[in-house]
Write a protein that holds these residues in place. Structure first.
Motif, PDB file in Angstrom:
ATOM      1  N   GLY A 162     -31.477 -44.395 -83.106  1.00 29.31           N
ATOM      2  CA  GLY A 162     -30.326 -44.519 -82.224  1.00 29.31           C
ATOM      3  C   GLY A 162     -29.469 -45.744 -82.438  1.00 29.31           C
ATOM      4  N   GLY A 163     -29.557 -46.395 -83.592  1.00 27.90           N
ATOM      5  CA  GLY A 163     -28.825 -47.637 -83.817  1.00 27.90           C
ATOM      6  C   GLY A 163     -27.325 -47.501 -83.776  1.00 27.90           C
ATOM      7  N   ARG A 164     -26.798 -46.306 -84.096  1.00 30.42           N
ATOM      8  CA  ARG A 164     -25.341 -46.126 -84.082  1.00 30.42           C
ATOM      9  C   ARG A 164     -24.853 -45.492 -82.780  1.00 30.42           C
ATOM     10  NH1 ARG A 164     -22.676 -44.098 -89.525  1.00 30.42           N
ATOM     11  NH2 ARG A 164     -24.041 -42.301 -89.345  1.00 30.42           N
ATOM     12  N   TYR A 165     -25.739 -45.374 -81.807  1.00 29.16           N
ATOM     13  CA  TYR A 165     -25.310 -44.986 -80.464  1.00 29.16           C
ATOM     14  C   TYR A 165     -24.957 -46.277 -79.728  1.00 29.16           C
ATOM     15  CZ  TYR A 165     -27.036 -40.240 -81.224  1.00 29.16           C
ATOM     16  OH  TYR A 165     -27.224 -38.966 -81.697  1.00 29.16           O
ATOM     17  N   LEU A 166     -23.770 -46.799 -80.021  1.00 29.59           N
ATOM     18  CA  LEU A 166     -23.361 -48.118 -79.536  1.00 29.59           C
ATOM     19  C   LEU A 166     -22.876 -48.031 -78.096  1.00 29.59           C
ATOM     20  CD1 LEU A 166     -21.500 -50.858 -81.389  1.00 29.59           C
ATOM     21  CD2 LEU A 166     -20.468 -50.004 -79.293  1.00 29.59           C
ATOM     22  N   ALA A 244     -31.647 -62.128 -88.855  1.00 28.14           N
ATOM     23  CA  ALA A 244     -31.340 -62.596 -87.500  1.00 28.14           C
ATOM     24  C   ALA A 244     -30.345 -61.687 -86.780  1.00 28.14           C
ATOM     25  CB  ALA A 244     -30.786 -64.016 -87.562  1.00 28.14           C
ATOM     26  N   VAL A 245     -29.724 -60.767 -87.527  1.00 27.42           N
ATOM     27  CA  VAL A 245     -28.744 -59.851 -86.946  1.00 27.42           C
ATOM     28  C   VAL A 245     -29.389 -58.493 -86.754  1.00 27.42           C
ATOM     29  CG1 VAL A 245     -26.525 -58.695 -87.267  1.00 27.42           C
ATOM     30  CG2 VAL A 245     -26.818 -61.072 -87.997  1.00 27.42           C
ATOM     31  N   LYS A 246     -29.407 -58.006 -85.522  1.00 24.80           N
ATOM     32  CA  LYS A 246     -30.028 -56.715 -85.233  1.00 24.80           C
ATOM     33  C   LYS A 246     -29.322 -55.610 -86.008  1.00 24.80           C
ATOM     34  CE  LYS A 246     -31.242 -53.592 -81.436  1.00 24.80           C
ATOM     35  NZ  LYS A 246     -31.142 -53.338 -79.972  1.00 24.80           N
ATOM     36  N   ASN A 247     -30.123 -54.819 -86.749  1.00 25.47           N
ATOM     37  CA  ASN A 247     -29.592 -53.700 -87.533  1.00 25.47           C
ATOM     38  C   ASN A 247     -28.399 -54.119 -88.398  1.00 25.47           C
ATOM     39  OD1 ASN A 247     -31.476 -51.890 -86.486  1.00 25.47           O
ATOM     40  ND2 ASN A 247     -30.126 -51.153 -84.880  1.00 25.47           N
ATOM     41  N   ASP A 248     -28.568 -55.211 -89.131  1.00 25.47           N
ATOM     42  CA  ASP A 248     -27.465 -55.721 -89.946  1.00 25.47           C
ATOM     43  C   ASP A 248     -26.988 -54.702 -90.975  1.00 25.47           C
ATOM     44  OD1 ASP A 248     -25.635 -57.759 -90.758  1.00 25.47           O
ATOM     45  OD2 ASP A 248     -26.937 -58.262 -92.447  1.00 25.47           O
ATOM     46  N   VAL A 249     -27.854 -53.778 -91.372  1.00 26.26           N
ATOM     47  CA  VAL A 249     -27.458 -52.745 -92.329  1.00 26.26           C
ATOM     48  C   VAL A 249     -26.300 -51.917 -91.778  1.00 26.26           C
ATOM     49  CG1 VAL A 249     -29.094 -50.989 -91.493  1.00 26.26           C
ATOM     50  CG2 VAL A 249     -28.338 -50.950 -93.887  1.00 26.26           C
ATOM     51  N   LEU A 250     -26.206 -51.790 -90.447  1.00 23.54           N
ATOM     52  CA  LEU A 250     -25.142 -50.991 -89.831  1.00 23.54           C
ATOM     53  C   LEU A 250     -23.807 -51.721 -89.816  1.00 23.54           C
ATOM     54  CD1 LEU A 250     -27.077 -49.409 -86.830  1.00 23.54           C
ATOM     55  CD2 LEU A 250     -26.795 -48.560 -89.172  1.00 23.54           C
ATOM     56  N   GLY A 269     -24.845 -47.114 -92.691  1.00 22.74           N
ATOM     57  CA  GLY A 269     -25.488 -46.337 -91.644  1.00 22.74           C
ATOM     58  C   GLY A 269     -25.477 -44.852 -91.943  1.00 22.74           C
ATOM     59  N   GLU A 270     -24.439 -44.384 -92.606  1.00 18.76           N
ATOM     60  CA  GLU A 270     -24.348 -42.980 -93.014  1.00 18.76           C
ATOM     61  C   GLU A 270     -25.403 -42.646 -94.059  1.00 18.76           C
ATOM     62  OE1 GLU A 270     -21.026 -39.992 -95.080  1.00 18.76           O
ATOM     63  OE2 GLU A 270     -20.702 -42.158 -95.028  1.00 18.76           O
ATOM     64  N   LEU A 271     -25.681 -43.601 -94.949  1.00 24.18           N
ATOM     65  CA  LEU A 271     -26.579 -43.362 -96.079  1.00 24.18           C
ATOM     66  C   LEU A 271     -28.040 -43.648 -95.761  1.00 24.18           C
ATOM     67  CD1 LEU A 271     -24.434 -45.080 -98.867  1.00 24.18           C
ATOM     68  CD2 LEU A 271     -24.490 -42.643 -98.289  1.00 24.18           C
ATOM     69  N   PHE A 275     -31.071 -43.856 -90.450  1.00 20.42           N
ATOM     70  CA  PHE A 275     -29.956 -43.512 -89.573  1.00 20.42           C
ATOM     71  C   PHE A 275     -29.337 -42.188 -90.036  1.00 20.42           C
ATOM     72  CE2 PHE A 275     -30.632 -48.096 -89.252  1.00 20.42           C
ATOM     73  CZ  PHE A 275     -30.882 -48.175 -87.895  1.00 20.42           C
ATOM     74  N   GLY A 276     -28.145 -42.212 -90.671  1.00 18.98           N
ATOM     75  CA  GLY A 276     -27.484 -40.959 -91.029  1.00 18.98           C
ATOM     76  C   GLY A 276     -28.225 -40.119 -92.052  1.00 18.98           C
ATOM     77  N   ASN A 277     -28.902 -40.785 -93.007  1.00 15.19           N
ATOM     78  CA  ASN A 277     -29.775 -40.104 -93.972  1.00 15.19           C
ATOM     79  C   ASN A 277     -29.035 -39.035 -94.780  1.00 15.19           C
ATOM     80  OD1 ASN A 277     -32.291 -39.825 -95.219  1.00 15.19           O
ATOM     81  ND2 ASN A 277     -32.894 -38.150 -93.870  1.00 15.19           N
ATOM     82  N   GLU A 278     -27.754 -39.293 -95.129  1.00 18.39           N
ATOM     83  CA  GLU A 278     -27.006 -38.339 -95.937  1.00 18.39           C
ATOM     84  C   GLU A 278     -27.525 -38.360 -97.384  1.00 18.39           C
ATOM     85  OE1 GLU A 278     -24.845 -36.211 -94.968  1.00 18.39           O
ATOM     86  OE2 GLU A 278     -24.368 -36.893 -92.939  1.00 18.39           O
ATOM     87  N   SER A 279     -27.629 -37.188 -97.989  1.00 14.91           N
ATOM     88  CA  SER A 279     -28.242 -37.072 -99.320  1.00 14.91           C
ATOM     89  C   SER A 279     -27.204 -37.239-100.431  1.00 14.91           C
ATOM     90  CB  SER A 279     -28.949 -35.727 -99.465  1.00 14.91           C
ATOM     91  OG  SER A 279     -28.038 -34.664 -99.266  1.00 14.91           O
TER      92      SER A 279
END
Length: 353
Positions: A162-166, A244-250, A269-271, A275-279
């Motif tokens: 749920g990391g992108r449910y901001l 130090a940044v929560k979910n910095d990948v997003l 986040g899409e990849l 999270f998005g897990n797009e192939s």
């Protein structure tokens, strides 16, 4: 040197208390549930939305499931399409072909948490993700405002976690990607570079790609072989993330550039498999043959409605970070409080003079 006790006039002391109170109020407001959000940045018509304005946009309802930590959750949200909200402000585009694909939007909450979406993943002509700006949710059949999550939040159907449910949305900032890579004047590519927020900036040719773990996927009747885009970024070159940044990948995205300068951005986040897990794939063969005029490597994006993000003749991958949108900082609050104190002192001196 002997220090003397300093006594503030009563009015100045009162100003000090007011300054401290202002500081506390601003700090509290910054973490309070949101009541409006803005659409700003590279748009022709900046807008501000409150609950009534959001409800006035054509709404849809979606039921989504995701993990919160390791706990599965299912929610039903009602709100406006995130793409429709952004598109209503008319993003500013350049003259390059499909320049919308070279744009991102940074969503920010009241607590400073931020998430990048690429406009390519949201655009109905390309990724067509059904993300919402939601104003209400239903849990166990009971509909209610979002409460502590603010009057509006974003959703990300299909995300594993749920990391992108901001929640507590306060800003949607539309931007050009900031990519500085240039093409090579067109033609068939023979290598591509990887730069930016990665642990190993390097270059890859066909032999280097073929030496990596391969994946195969059939899209449109063609069997493509290559490497997972996410695994390549996350494992092969490694992402440079701030622990130090929560979910910095997003907060990061990657821009692919072709030999003719054509560009397409993807949010990490899409990849990401979390999270998005797009192939998405970096392909180097089709039906067992080389890609020919499409270069030694191209991106294959199975979920895109149109093939605009299938960047051929790949020459560059840049991993970039989205700088935070301007927000009041604690230091600014302190300066404001100090200013109130000095103003009080000055007024007290004038009255006593």
């Amino acid at each position: 040197m002997k220090m003397r006790n300093i006594r503030l006039p009563r009015r100045a002391f009162g100003a000090l208390l007011l300054g401290v109170a202002a500081l506390a109020t601003l700090a509290t407001a910054n973490a309070a549930p949101s009541t409006s959000f803005s659409v700003t940045g590279a748009v022709q018509q900046p807008k501000t939305y409150d609950a009534a304005a959001l409800a006035a946009i054509s709404n849809t309802t979606q039921t989504v499931s995701f993990l919160s930590g390791s706990t599965p959750q299912t929610h039903t949200y009602t709100g406006a399409s995130l793409w429709n909200v952004i598109n209503a402000s008319t993003p500013v585009l350049g003259s390059n072909k499909n320049d919308v694909l070279n744009r991102i939007v940074l969503a920010t909450g009241t607590d400073g948490y931020r998430v990048v979406y690429s406009l390519g993943e949201l655009n109905p002509n390309f990724g067509n993700r059904p993300d919402l700006v939601a104003g209400a949710e239903t849990i166990n059949g009971v509909s209610a405002p979002l409460g502590a999550d603010g009057f509006a939040r974003t959703t990300a159907p299909g995300d594993v976690k749920g990391g992108r449910y901001l929640s507590n949305l306060v800003s949607l900032d539309v931007r050009a990607s900031g990519s500085t890579a240039t093409g090579i004047g067109g033609g068939v590519s023979t290598s591509f570079s990887v730069s930016g927020a990665v642990k190993t900036a390097s270059s890859f040719n066909l032999a280097a790609l073929q030496g990596l773990t391969s994946v195969t996927e059939t899209v449109g009747g063609v069997s493509y072989t290559g490497v997972s885009f996410w695994d390549f970024l996350n494992k092969t070159v490694g992402l440079s993330l701030d622990p130090a940044v929560k979910n910095d990948v997003l907060n990061k995205y990657v821009v692919a550039t072709g030999s003719d300068g054509y560009k397409a951005a993807f949010s990490l986040g899409e990849l990401s498999s979390d999270f998005g897990n797009e192939s998405v794939m970096i392909a180097y063969s089709a039906d067992g043959q080389s890609l020919g005029t499409n270069g030694f490597a191209r991106l294959v994006v199975p979920g895109d409605v149109k093939a605009g993000r299938w960047v051929s003749n790949l020459v560059s991958l840049e991993v970039l970070s989205a700088a935070a949108a301007p927000v009041p900082e604690p230091a600014h609050w302190a300066l404001m409080a100090a200013g109130l104190v000095l103003l009080g002192v000055a007024k007290a001196k004038r009255r006593r003079g």
